[in-house]
Every structure is written in C-alpha cells, then in structure tokens.
Design a protein around this motif. Structure first.
Motif, PDB file in Angstrom:
ATOM      1  N   UNK A  99       0.809  -1.220   0.000  1.00 39.78           N
ATOM      2  CA  UNK A  99       0.000   0.000   0.000  1.00 39.78           C
ATOM      3  C   UNK A  99       0.841   1.269   0.000  1.00 39.78           C
ATOM      4  N   UNK A 100       2.151   1.128   0.117  1.00 40.08           N
ATOM      5  CA  UNK A 100       3.014   2.306   0.126  1.00 40.08           C
ATOM      6  C   UNK A 100       3.015   3.050   1.444  1.00 40.08           C
ATOM      7  N   UNK A 101       2.721   2.341   2.533  1.00 42.52           N
ATOM      8  CA  UNK A 101       2.727   2.939   3.874  1.00 42.52           C
ATOM      9  C   UNK A 101       4.112   2.748   4.475  1.00 42.52           C
ATOM     10  N   UNK A 102       4.780   3.838   4.845  1.00 38.66           N
ATOM     11  CA  UNK A 102       6.152   3.754   5.357  1.00 38.66           C
ATOM     12  C   UNK A 102       6.295   4.304   6.770  1.00 38.66           C
ATOM     13  N   UNK A 103       5.198   4.682   7.397  1.00 36.05           N
ATOM     14  CA  UNK A 103       5.257   5.197   8.767  1.00 36.05           C
ATOM     15  C   UNK A 103       4.368   4.348   9.657  1.00 36.05           C
ATOM     16  N   UNK A 104       4.351   4.649  10.932  1.00 34.43           N
ATOM     17  CA  UNK A 104       3.437   3.978  11.843  1.00 34.43           C
ATOM     18  C   UNK A 104       3.778   2.525  12.084  1.00 34.43           C
ATOM     19  N   UNK A 105       2.743   1.693  12.274  1.00 29.44           N
ATOM     20  CA  UNK A 105       2.934   0.293  12.654  1.00 29.44           C
ATOM     21  C   UNK A 105       1.949  -0.601  11.932  1.00 29.44           C
ATOM     22  N   UNK A 106       2.370  -1.851  11.716  1.00 25.63           N
ATOM     23  CA  UNK A 106       1.501  -2.853  11.103  1.00 25.63           C
ATOM     24  C   UNK A 106       1.767  -4.188  11.788  1.00 25.63           C
ATOM     25  N   UNK A 107       0.712  -4.866  12.208  1.00 28.02           N
ATOM     26  CA  UNK A 107       0.885  -6.157  12.884  1.00 28.02           C
ATOM     27  C   UNK A 107      -0.383  -6.980  12.758  1.00 28.02           C
ATOM     28  N   UNK A 108      -0.244  -8.292  13.038  1.00 30.81           N
ATOM     29  CA  UNK A 108      -1.364  -9.232  12.971  1.00 30.81           C
ATOM     30  C   UNK A 108      -1.970  -9.455  14.351  1.00 30.81           C
ATOM     31  N   UNK A 109      -3.241  -9.845  14.349  1.00 30.85           N
ATOM     32  CA  UNK A 109      -3.962 -10.269  15.546  1.00 30.85           C
ATOM     33  C   UNK A 109      -4.582 -11.626  15.238  1.00 30.85           C
ATOM     34  N   UNK A 110      -4.491 -12.560  16.193  1.00 31.53           N
ATOM     35  CA  UNK A 110      -5.024 -13.905  15.980  1.00 31.53           C
ATOM     36  C   UNK A 110      -6.049 -14.227  17.056  1.00 31.53           C
ATOM     37  N   UNK A 111      -7.315 -14.210  16.687  1.00 31.96           N
ATOM     38  CA  UNK A 111      -8.383 -14.641  17.591  1.00 31.96           C
ATOM     39  C   UNK A 111      -9.424 -15.426  16.801  1.00 31.96           C
ATOM     40  N   UNK A 112      -8.972 -16.061  15.731  1.00 30.38           N
ATOM     41  CA  UNK A 112      -9.784 -16.900  14.854  1.00 30.38           C
ATOM     42  C   UNK A 112     -11.021 -16.122  14.401  1.00 30.38           C
ATOM     43  N   UNK A 113     -12.212 -16.651  14.576  1.00 30.15           N
ATOM     44  CA  UNK A 113     -13.411 -16.014  14.029  1.00 30.15           C
ATOM     45  C   UNK A 113     -13.787 -14.711  14.732  1.00 30.15           C
ATOM     46  N   UNK A 114     -13.245 -14.491  15.925  1.00 29.66           N
ATOM     47  CA  UNK A 114     -13.453 -13.214  16.624  1.00 29.66           C
ATOM     48  C   UNK A 114     -12.398 -12.186  16.228  1.00 29.66           C
ATOM     49  N   UNK A 115     -11.495 -12.565  15.334  1.00 28.38           N
ATOM     50  CA  UNK A 115     -10.325 -11.750  15.055  1.00 28.38           C
ATOM     51  C   UNK A 115     -10.621 -10.334  14.609  1.00 28.38           C
ATOM     52  N   UNK A 116     -11.635 -10.144  13.764  1.00 26.80           N
ATOM     53  CA  UNK A 116     -11.909  -8.786  13.288  1.00 26.80           C
ATOM     54  C   UNK A 116     -12.365  -7.879  14.425  1.00 26.80           C
ATOM     55  N   UNK A 117     -13.219  -8.390  15.315  1.00 29.76           N
ATOM     56  CA  UNK A 117     -13.667  -7.577  16.455  1.00 29.76           C
ATOM     57  C   UNK A 117     -12.487  -7.260  17.375  1.00 29.76           C
ATOM     58  N   UNK A 118     -11.602  -8.226  17.574  1.00 27.98           N
ATOM     59  CA  UNK A 118     -10.393  -7.980  18.373  1.00 27.98           C
ATOM     60  C   UNK A 118      -9.522  -6.906  17.712  1.00 27.98           C
ATOM     61  N   UNK A 119      -9.300  -7.026  16.407  1.00 28.30           N
ATOM     62  CA  UNK A 119      -8.465  -6.055  15.695  1.00 28.30           C
ATOM     63  C   UNK A 119      -9.089  -4.671  15.717  1.00 28.30           C
ATOM     64  N   UNK A 120     -10.409  -4.624  15.565  1.00 28.29           N
ATOM     65  CA  UNK A 120     -11.115  -3.341  15.610  1.00 28.29           C
ATOM     66  C   UNK A 120     -10.958  -2.690  16.974  1.00 28.29           C
ATOM     67  N   UNK A 121     -11.030  -3.500  18.031  1.00 28.85           N
ATOM     68  CA  UNK A 121     -10.881  -2.985  19.389  1.00 28.85           C
ATOM     69  C   UNK A 121      -9.482  -2.419  19.623  1.00 28.85           C
ATOM     70  N   UNK A 122      -8.463  -3.121  19.119  1.00 25.73           N
ATOM     71  CA  UNK A 122      -7.085  -2.641  19.264  1.00 25.73           C
ATOM     72  C   UNK A 122      -6.912  -1.300  18.564  1.00 25.73           C
ATOM     73  N   UNK A 123      -7.365  -1.208  17.318  1.00 23.02           N
ATOM     74  CA  UNK A 123      -7.227   0.041  16.563  1.00 23.02           C
ATOM     75  C   UNK A 123      -8.027   1.162  17.215  1.00 23.02           C
ATOM     76  N   UNK A 124      -9.240   0.848  17.660  1.00 22.43           N
ATOM     77  CA  UNK A 124     -10.082   1.845  18.334  1.00 22.43           C
ATOM     78  C   UNK A 124      -9.400   2.375  19.591  1.00 22.43           C
ATOM     79  N   UNK A 125      -8.795   1.491  20.371  1.00 21.04           N
ATOM     80  CA  UNK A 125      -8.109   1.903  21.599  1.00 21.04           C
ATOM     81  C   UNK A 125      -6.942   2.840  21.296  1.00 21.04           C
ATOM     82  N   UNK A 126      -6.201   2.543  20.235  1.00 18.49           N
ATOM     83  CA  UNK A 126      -5.047   3.378  19.891  1.00 18.49           C
ATOM     84  C   UNK A 126      -5.476   4.741  19.359  1.00 18.49           C
TER      85      UNK A 126
END
Length: 323
Positions: A99-126
């Motif tokens: 995507x041409x993103x060179x700043x900030x942070x990028x990482x994975x979250x693993x919570x299987x089928x709940x993973x998107x809600x977990x990832x959304x919560x992490x991003x929302x908190x930040x």
C-alpha cells in the motif's frame, strides 16, 4: 477525547466459487444436508498461489478508495488472520509495503473467528488514546487451507475472503453522542480451547494442522456468548435491542445467528447475512458482510450497527458503532 469513525469499507473474494452440489460429488454428504444444517449454499476458495495477503491487499485498496485516501496516509494496520502467509513476518507488513505505507505500525492479531472484532478494538483503543489518527483494520483468511476434506462436519462450512475498514479519529467532547465506534467488548475462556482447534502448529508438530471441532459444544457456547456480548454492548451504552438498526454477526451458522436474534428479540430483517454465499470465512466474515451492506445501501449514516463474533479459544466479543 477522540473517537474512531468508519470512513471506508472494502471486500475481496477469490474467483473460484464452489457449490454444495460440487462438494457432494467428492464428499459423503448432500447439497440439502449442508444447507439445512448450516445455511451455506456456496463458498469461495483461494486459487493456487493466491495468498491471504493478496486478498487483504485487494480489500484494503477498495476500503482506501472509498475513504478517499491512500496507503501513505495510514498510521496503523491491524490485520486479523488465522492463516498468515508465513509464520513470520506478520502478513500485515506485506500489506503495508504493497500500500506504500512507510510510517506507523503494522501487525497481525489472531483470535480466529473473533479476530476482526479484536483487531477493531485494538485500533479503536489506539485512536482513543491519540496514538494513531488513521487506521486500516482487515480480516483476511485462506481458511480452506486448514481443512480436512474428508471430514464433512467441518470442510463444508468454511470459505476464503477478506474485508477491511478504514478508521479516522474525530474529536468529540467527553460524554457527547455522535458517530463512530461507541464501545468494544472482548472475552476469552481457554478452558474450551479443545472445542475448536487445529491439530498442529509450528512448535508442536511443525505443520499447520487441520481444523477439528466439537460442533454441539461450539453451537451451545456460541449462542450463549454471542447473546451475552450483544447485551453487554447495549448495556454499556444505555441502549435497547429495539434501537439497533443492523446486526452484522460472524457468519458461522444460520441456526446460531437466528437463535441469538430470537434471544435479543431482533427481527430477521435487521440481520445482515452473507453466509449462504461465503460460508464461514473466520476473521473475514464480519467485514465482508459489513462491506456488502454498506455498498448496497442498507447501512446508512446514523444507523446503529452491532458487530458480534465468537471463535476458537474460545474467544468472543462485540462492537457497537453509530454509522
């Protein structure tokens, strides 16, 4: 005080479409048995050489386009997946580079089928703490790579795909209403890890393993936990089920979704379903359904949208969004 607002959604699906009738030609099952037990009629399966990152990048590009921004504007990528391209690095950094993103942070979250809600919560908190201003949250899976194609209780249920949302920080006065993610709620209980799992892993067998599931137990816990997580989100915001405009649940099983709807006294017309065409795409299922409902105009500005998921672990959670 900052709040995360959804400003763009995107989705990506493999080209290969596999119907129940096709599966019934090679597996001891029938088209009717699959449909009656799950509500699934077809699913998409990644082609040879098609990776989780390929689907994630396509969904991300669609979401960025709808948000009217580019990858270089992002501060954060959180990618939910159970099927990364490699053991390491995170699939999110492959997306970041593409995507041409060179700043900030990028990482994975693993919570299987709940993973998107977990990832959304992490991003929302930040975003709420002011660390990040613009975030990309992705759910992407090539889950069919984990299937035992001789086990009809699991192999007919899953599919591949990706969905993504772009979040941007908006400043709000404390206690004020308005649009954005109102709250997220996460849970897990490792005592039930053996109810839905893979029988392998890098540190145990050296292979990814295949999906194993105790269907009856998963069904029971799914109904109870999804209903509880939905009620928790509403209670946290002083809202009633009648005020929900749309529920976008994890697309695992039609009977589970309908039973949760009954417990919450929600009409079927308020539930977004893509299960029949996508199957269970694990962490991708909610953002795929969300992107479709936004694209076809069902979800509109000002709508109250509830996200609700449960997965292996057991993990579960919910998020409430004022669109």
């Amino acid at each position: 005080m900052y709040r995360a607002r959804v400003v763009g959604c995107g989705a990506a699906l493999p080209a290969r479409r596999v119907t129940n009738a096709e599966l019934a030609e090679t597996i001891d099952t029938s088209e009717e048995w699959i449909t009656q037990r799950s509500g699934i009629r077809e699913r998409r399966i990644a082609g040879e050489g098609e990776k989780t990152s390929d689907l994630a990048i396509a969904a991300a590009q669609a979401a960025l386009s709808r948000a009217g921004i580019s990858g270089s504007d992002l501060d954060l990528i959180v990618l939910a997946t159970t099927t990364p391209d490699q053991t390491f690095p995170a699939t999110a950094v492959r997306v970041q580079a593409a995507l041409g993103m060179t700043k900030g942070a990028a990482f994975d979250v693993q919570a299987v089928c709940s993973g998107f809600v977990y990832a959304l919560s992490v991003a929302d908190s930040m975003i709420r703490t002011g660390q990040m201003q613009t975030a990309l949250v992705i759910g992407a899976e090539t889950f069919t790579r984990l299937l035992d194609w001789t086990d009809r209780s699991t192999c007919v249920l899953f599919g591949d795909g990706a969905g993504a949302v772009v979040l941007q920080a908006v400043q709000v006065e404390r206690g004020a209403g308005g649009r954005g993610i109102l709250s997220t709620h996460l849970h897990s209980d490792g005592r039930y890890q053996d109810k839905l799992y893979t029988d392998g892993g890098p540190s145990s067998t050296g292979s990814v393993g295949q999906v194993r599931m105790d269907g009856r137990e998963v069904f029971k816990h799914a109904v109870a936990n999804l209903a509880a997580a939905a009620a928790e989100a509403l209670a946290a915001n002083g809202l009633s089920p009648a005020e929900i405009d749309w529920v976008v649940p994890h697309q695992a099983n039609r009977r589970i979704i309908e039973e949760v709807g009954r417990q919450l006294d929600l009409p079927k017309e308020k539930i977004v379903l893509t299960l029949d065409r996508h199957g269970n795409t694990s962490a991708a299922s909610i953002p795929l359904a969300l992107a479709e409902a936004v694209s076809d105009g069902r979800i509109k500005q000002g709508d109250l949208v509830l996200l609700d998921a449960m997965g292996g672990g057991l993990t579960w959670g919910s998020a409430l969004i004022r669109w």
